[in-house]
Design a protein around this motif. Structure first.
Motif, PDB file in Angstrom:
ATOM      1  N   UNK A  75       0.678   6.543  -6.176  1.00 51.31           N
ATOM      2  CA  UNK A  75       0.582   5.925  -4.840  1.00 51.31           C
ATOM      3  C   UNK A  75       1.907   5.979  -4.100  1.00 51.31           C
ATOM      4  N   UNK A  76       3.003   5.677  -4.790  1.00 53.16           N
ATOM      5  CA  UNK A  76       4.318   5.758  -4.152  1.00 53.16           C
ATOM      6  C   UNK A  76       4.624   7.176  -3.697  1.00 53.16           C
ATOM      7  N   UNK A  77       4.212   8.170  -4.528  1.00 57.56           N
ATOM      8  CA  UNK A  77       4.452   9.566  -4.180  1.00 57.56           C
ATOM      9  C   UNK A  77       3.654   9.962  -2.934  1.00 57.56           C
ATOM     10  N   UNK A  78       2.400   9.511  -2.862  1.00 55.10           N
ATOM     11  CA  UNK A  78       1.563   9.841  -1.706  1.00 55.10           C
ATOM     12  C   UNK A  78       2.084   9.180  -0.426  1.00 55.10           C
ATOM     13  N   UNK A  79       2.610   7.973  -0.567  1.00 54.94           N
ATOM     14  CA  UNK A  79       3.058   7.229   0.596  1.00 54.94           C
ATOM     15  C   UNK A  79       4.537   7.449   0.918  1.00 54.94           C
ATOM     16  N   UNK A  80       5.162   8.368   0.185  1.00 52.67           N
ATOM     17  CA  UNK A  80       6.594   8.556   0.378  1.00 52.67           C
ATOM     18  C   UNK A  80       6.949   9.075   1.759  1.00 52.67           C
ATOM     19  N   UNK A  81       6.086   9.902   2.367  1.00 52.42           N
ATOM     20  CA  UNK A  81       6.384  10.470   3.685  1.00 52.42           C
ATOM     21  C   UNK A  81       5.726   9.710   4.831  1.00 52.42           C
ATOM     22  N   UNK A  82       5.200   8.527   4.501  1.00 54.61           N
ATOM     23  CA  UNK A  82       4.567   7.714   5.538  1.00 54.61           C
ATOM     24  C   UNK A  82       5.632   6.838   6.203  1.00 54.61           C
ATOM     25  N   UNK A  83       5.658   6.811   7.509  1.00 54.42           N
ATOM     26  CA  UNK A  83       6.642   6.020   8.247  1.00 54.42           C
ATOM     27  C   UNK A  83       6.110   4.616   8.456  1.00 54.42           C
ATOM     28  N   UNK A  84       6.777   3.664   7.817  1.00 54.87           N
ATOM     29  CA  UNK A  84       6.397   2.263   7.935  1.00 54.87           C
ATOM     30  C   UNK A  84       7.578   1.468   8.479  1.00 54.87           C
ATOM     31  N   UNK A  85       7.289   0.296   8.975  1.00 52.04           N
ATOM     32  CA  UNK A  85       8.356  -0.533   9.535  1.00 52.04           C
ATOM     33  C   UNK A  85       9.308  -1.037   8.460  1.00 52.04           C
ATOM     34  N   UNK A  86       8.804  -1.156   7.231  1.00 49.73           N
ATOM     35  CA  UNK A  86       9.621  -1.666   6.132  1.00 49.73           C
ATOM     36  C   UNK A  86       9.313  -0.843   4.889  1.00 49.73           C
ATOM     37  N   UNK A  87      10.363  -0.295   4.250  1.00 48.89           N
ATOM     38  CA  UNK A  87      10.142   0.543   3.058  1.00 48.89           C
ATOM     39  C   UNK A  87       9.541  -0.249   1.907  1.00 48.89           C
ATOM     40  N   UNK A  88       9.737  -1.546   1.885  1.00 49.69           N
ATOM     41  CA  UNK A  88       9.179  -2.342   0.789  1.00 49.69           C
ATOM     42  C   UNK A  88       7.656  -2.394   0.846  1.00 49.69           C
ATOM     43  N   UNK A  89       7.094  -2.051   2.020  1.00 51.21           N
ATOM     44  CA  UNK A  89       5.634  -2.067   2.140  1.00 51.21           C
ATOM     45  C   UNK A  89       4.981  -0.984   1.297  1.00 51.21           C
ATOM     46  N   UNK A  90       5.705   0.105   1.016  1.00 46.29           N
ATOM     47  CA  UNK A  90       5.119   1.204   0.226  1.00 46.29           C
ATOM     48  C   UNK A  90       4.723   0.707  -1.163  1.00 46.29           C
ATOM     49  N   UNK A  91       5.636  -0.008  -1.830  1.00 47.62           N
ATOM     50  CA  UNK A  91       5.321  -0.534  -3.158  1.00 47.62           C
ATOM     51  C   UNK A  91       4.179  -1.530  -3.106  1.00 47.62           C
ATOM     52  N   UNK A  92       4.126  -2.356  -2.077  1.00 48.26           N
ATOM     53  CA  UNK A  92       3.066  -3.361  -1.968  1.00 48.26           C
ATOM     54  C   UNK A  92       1.717  -2.694  -1.721  1.00 48.26           C
ATOM     55  N   UNK A  93       1.723  -1.634  -0.903  1.00 44.41           N
ATOM     56  CA  UNK A  93       0.469  -0.910  -0.656  1.00 44.41           C
ATOM     57  C   UNK A  93       0.016  -0.190  -1.921  1.00 44.41           C
ATOM     58  N   UNK A  94       0.960   0.407  -2.665  1.00 39.35           N
ATOM     59  CA  UNK A  94       0.612   1.079  -3.935  1.00 39.35           C
ATOM     60  C   UNK A  94       0.027   0.066  -4.917  1.00 39.35           C
ATOM     61  N   UNK A  95       0.605  -1.120  -4.983  1.00 44.90           N
ATOM     62  CA  UNK A  95       0.055  -2.162  -5.859  1.00 44.90           C
ATOM     63  C   UNK A  95      -1.365  -2.538  -5.442  1.00 44.90           C
ATOM     64  N   UNK A  96      -1.584  -2.579  -4.093  1.00 45.64           N
ATOM     65  CA  UNK A  96      -2.931  -2.892  -3.614  1.00 45.64           C
ATOM     66  C   UNK A  96      -3.919  -1.798  -3.994  1.00 45.64           C
ATOM     67  N   UNK A  97      -3.509  -0.519  -3.846  1.00 42.82           N
ATOM     68  CA  UNK A  97      -4.379   0.586  -4.266  1.00 42.82           C
ATOM     69  C   UNK A  97      -4.702   0.479  -5.754  1.00 42.82           C
ATOM     70  N   UNK A  98      -3.672   0.196  -6.525  1.00 46.68           N
ATOM     71  CA  UNK A  98      -3.867   0.081  -7.983  1.00 46.68           C
ATOM     72  C   UNK A  98      -4.815  -1.063  -8.319  1.00 46.68           C
ATOM     73  N   UNK A  99      -4.642  -2.180  -7.655  1.00 44.93           N
ATOM     74  CA  UNK A  99      -5.512  -3.329  -7.892  1.00 44.93           C
ATOM     75  C   UNK A  99      -6.962  -3.003  -7.542  1.00 44.93           C
ATOM     76  N   UNK A 100      -7.162  -2.329  -6.426  1.00 46.50           N
ATOM     77  CA  UNK A 100      -8.526  -1.957  -6.024  1.00 46.50           C
ATOM     78  C   UNK A 100      -9.138  -1.002  -7.040  1.00 46.50           C
ATOM     79  N   UNK A 101      -8.354  -0.003  -7.446  1.00 47.54           N
ATOM     80  CA  UNK A 101      -8.864   0.988  -8.399  1.00 47.54           C
ATOM     81  C   UNK A 101      -9.232   0.339  -9.740  1.00 47.54           C
ATOM     82  N   UNK A 102      -8.320  -0.462 -10.270  1.00 51.34           N
ATOM     83  CA  UNK A 102      -8.592  -1.114 -11.560  1.00 51.34           C
ATOM     84  C   UNK A 102      -9.753  -2.091 -11.449  1.00 51.34           C
TER      85      UNK A 102
END
Length: 308
Positions: A75-102
């Motif tokens: 997830x972090x790799x996929x979202x690495x080139x996404x422009x967000x207002x805060x870089x910390x959001x990438x890890x939080x979004x990856x955690x959300x993807x992981x939570x949904x998947x699991x």
């Protein structure tokens, strides 16, 4: 024997032996390509076959799942080139993807246990979730950027309009002062005009009255003039006769009049009239003195009778 075909009969034991003799391994790559490798035991020999996809009648018994750390890393790799207002959001979004998947995997296991229905949650679904998120994020970002640009243009127009209104308001205030002064001048001029109009009306009435009076006086003057003309018509011949008689006067006649100590009444009246014309006293003594002047006769004959 003969031309008959052999009949193969399968009982339950034979089916079990065939079922336990075959094994299939399935591996799914991160890009979603599935490789099926089947191993069949036949007479003690293992025959390996490969298929590019899972067959429709195949049932997957064992599926290796990606751990949470691997899902977060992908997830972090996929979202690495996404422009967000805060870089910390990438890890939080990856955690959300992981939570949904699991969570989806856990609910699939629960459905299998309760309903005996297979629902496979593979890493491909995780990747599709990440791709869908990126696609929706890109679409919404473009939409928001468009709205932002429109809003910025609208605010720029509003700011420009506000500056224009400020300039026009200042000009309006100046014009209000000029207008107020002009209104006061107009009111003063109106008062003056009304006053002058009143005076003009009064003068007009006076003129009308004077015109009527003058007309009446003109009538009266005409009547007087007519009377005077009538008198003049009567007096003019007498004047002409008198002037003719004046021309006949000589020194002898003057001496004869001077010789009177008490002149006759007609003579006294005539000399009194002559004294009035000369601006002298009308008594006899004064008349005698004037008669004694050397130029008396000349004055009588050259007297300006038209400007009496």
């Amino acid at each position: 024997g003969g031309g008959t075909k052999p009949v193969i009969r399968a009982d339950r034991d034979s089916i079990k032996r065939v079922r336990y003799s075959g094994r299939t391994w399935c591996a799914e790559m991160p890009h979603g390509h599935v490789v099926v490798r089947r191993s069949i035991r036949c007479g003690g020999t293992v025959i390996k076959t490969s298929r590019p996809t899972i067959q429709g009648n195949c049932t997957i018994d064992v599926l290796d799942r990606w751990p949470a750390d691997a899902l977060r890393a992908v997830g972090d790799s996929f979202l690495g080139n996404v422009r967000l207002t805060d870089d910390s959001l990438i890890g939080r979004i990856s955690n959300l993807f992981t939570l949904v998947h699991l969570s989806a995997q856990d609910h699939s296991d629960k459905m299998l246990a309760e309903l005996r229905r297979y629902n496979y949650i593979t890493p491909t679904h995780f990747l599709e979730l990440a791709r869908t998120y990126k696609s929706i994020l890109s679409e919404k970002s473009q939409g928001f950027q468009s709205v932002k640009d429109k809003l910025a243009n609208g605010l720029a127009k509003l700011d420009e309009s506000r500056n224009g209104v400020r300039v026009m308001s200042a000009a309006l205030e100046t014009k209000k002062v000029v207008c107020a002064q002009s209104q006061q001048d107009c009111e003063a001029l109106l008062v003056e005009i009304v006053s002058e109009r009143r005076v003009a009306d009064e003068q007009c009435k006076q003129v009308e009255t004077d015109s009527e009076r003058i007309a009446q006086e003109e009538v009266n003057c005409k009547a007087i003039a007519d009377d005077a003309q009538s008198d003049l018509d009567v007096a003019l011949p007498a004047l002409q006769r008198a002037m003719a008689e004046v021309e006949k006067l000589d020194k002898g006649a003057i001496s004869e009049v001077k010789a009177y100590k008490a002149p006759p009444k007609p003579v006294e009246t005539v000399l009194a009239a002559v004294m009035v014309l000369f601006g002298k006293a009308t008594d006899w003594n004064t008349a005698k003195k004037v008669l004694g002047e050397a130029n008396f006769l000349t004055n009588i004959k050259s007297f300006d009778k038209d400007n009496v």
